[in-house]
Design an enzyme around this catalytic site. Structure first.
Site, PDB file in Angstrom:
ATOM      1  N   SER A  94      35.405  53.685  51.043  1.00 30.97           N
ATOM      2  CA  SER A  94      36.393  52.668  51.336  1.00 30.97           C
ATOM      3  C   SER A  94      37.341  53.093  52.388  1.00 30.97           C
ATOM      4  O   SER A  94      38.009  54.379  51.986  1.00 30.97           O
ATOM      5  CB  SER A  94      36.991  51.587  50.343  1.00 30.97           C
ATOM      6  OG  SER A  94      37.801  50.695  51.097  1.00 30.97           O
ATOM      7  N   TYR A 134      42.277  50.837  43.519  1.00 27.93           N
ATOM      8  CA  TYR A 134      41.251  50.695  43.976  1.00 27.93           C
ATOM      9  C   TYR A 134      40.937  51.760  45.344  1.00 27.93           C
ATOM     10  O   TYR A 134      39.901  52.491  45.107  1.00 27.93           O
ATOM     11  CB  TYR A 134      41.083  49.377  44.740  1.00 27.93           C
ATOM     12  CG  TYR A 134      39.904  49.348  45.523  1.00 27.93           C
ATOM     13  CD1 TYR A 134      38.753  49.255  45.242  1.00 27.93           C
ATOM     14  CD2 TYR A 134      40.082  49.150  47.123  1.00 27.93           C
ATOM     15  CE1 TYR A 134      37.562  49.060  46.051  1.00 27.93           C
ATOM     16  CE2 TYR A 134      39.037  49.106  47.824  1.00 27.93           C
ATOM     17  CZ  TYR A 134      37.926  49.214  47.394  1.00 27.93           C
ATOM     18  OH  TYR A 134      36.532  48.853  48.414  1.00 27.93           O
TER      19      TYR A 134
END
Length: 253
Positions: free
Chosen positions: A148, A158
């Site tokens: 990501s 995350y």
């Protein structure tokens, strides 16, 4: 221009998180090029429905329930793939926990921190190790991990988990190279799917667009095209890389 409509004819692909979103789109793209696609998702009904949609279009797909953080479940899925199809050519480590975990550590608490590491990091490890023997020596064998743009910002667990995916990509590329398996990753930026549009406020969307070099909305197809490149013969000399598809978000050298 060469016709690549049957580029993956006879090949077998396993896509985790295949019941929806990127995973479902990856599965459709690969099956449209001739592959048999196994869509694995913790939501078995979603995986089955996604596979049924593909078979209704005349494509080849099956859906299975699988929690990528569960070593036994992953092993059983890979064993079934080998039993039915003789091996595995493509693994897409797409399953992951996303928006709800993109928060400060102090807000999430240890239980949720462990869960995101179990799925995003250990899930990638478990699936890659389980698939290794099934992919060994298969011409053009390729693993693609989904990282990501958050891996370059590191504002939350995350982002840290997706930074770890980049590191795993390099490590597995080194370890699996002798067996003819390439390992790469894609780091998507903000992709304006219908779900994202429903969840993202106009102000937040504008903020992200303002941090990109290209002030345009990312499309799901942009990520699909990146995947198709990385599993194709065009990328036969590419391994250990993370391809950023972000519009220039958080660009650095």
């Amino acid at each position: 221009m060469a016709d690549n409509s049957t580029e993956h004819e006879g090949r077998v692909a396993l896509v985790t998180g295949g019941g929806r979103g990127f995973g479902k789109a990856f599965g459709e793209a690969l099956s449209a090029l001739g592959a048999h696609v196994v869509l694995a998702d913790i939501n078995g009904d979603a995986a089955a429905e996604a596979a049924a949609e593909l078979t209704a279009k005349g494509l080849s797909a099956t859906g299975v329930a699988c929690d990528v953080a569960d070593e036994a479940e992953v092993g059983a899925v890979v064993s079934e793939v080998v039993e039915r199809h003789g091996g595995l050519d493509i693994l897409v480590n797409n399953a992951g926990l996303h928006a709800a975990y993109n928060k400060p550590f102090t807000e999430l608490g240890l239980a949720k921190v462990r869960r995101v590491l179990d799925v995003n990091v250990m899930g990638t490890v478990i699936c890659s190790l389980a698939a290794h023997e099934a992919m060994r020596g298969r011409p053009g064998a390729a693993i693609v991990n989904i990282s990501s743009s958050a891996a370059y910002a590191n504002r939350s667990i995350y982002g840290v988990s997706k930074l770890a995916v980049r590191g795993l990509t390099v490590s597995f590329a080194r370890e699996f190279a002798a067996d003819g398996i390439r390992v790469n990753a894609i780091a998507p930026g903000l992709i304006f799917t219908d779900t994202v549009r429903a969840q993202l406020s106009p102000a937040e969307a504008d903020r992200v667009l303002g941090e990109q070099i290209l002030r345009q909305e990312g499309r799901e197809q942009d990520i699909v095209e990146a995947l198709l490149y990385l599993v194709s013969s065009k990328a036969s000399f590419v391994t250990g890389e993370t391809l950023r598809v972000t519009g220039g978000f958080a660009l650095s050298v």
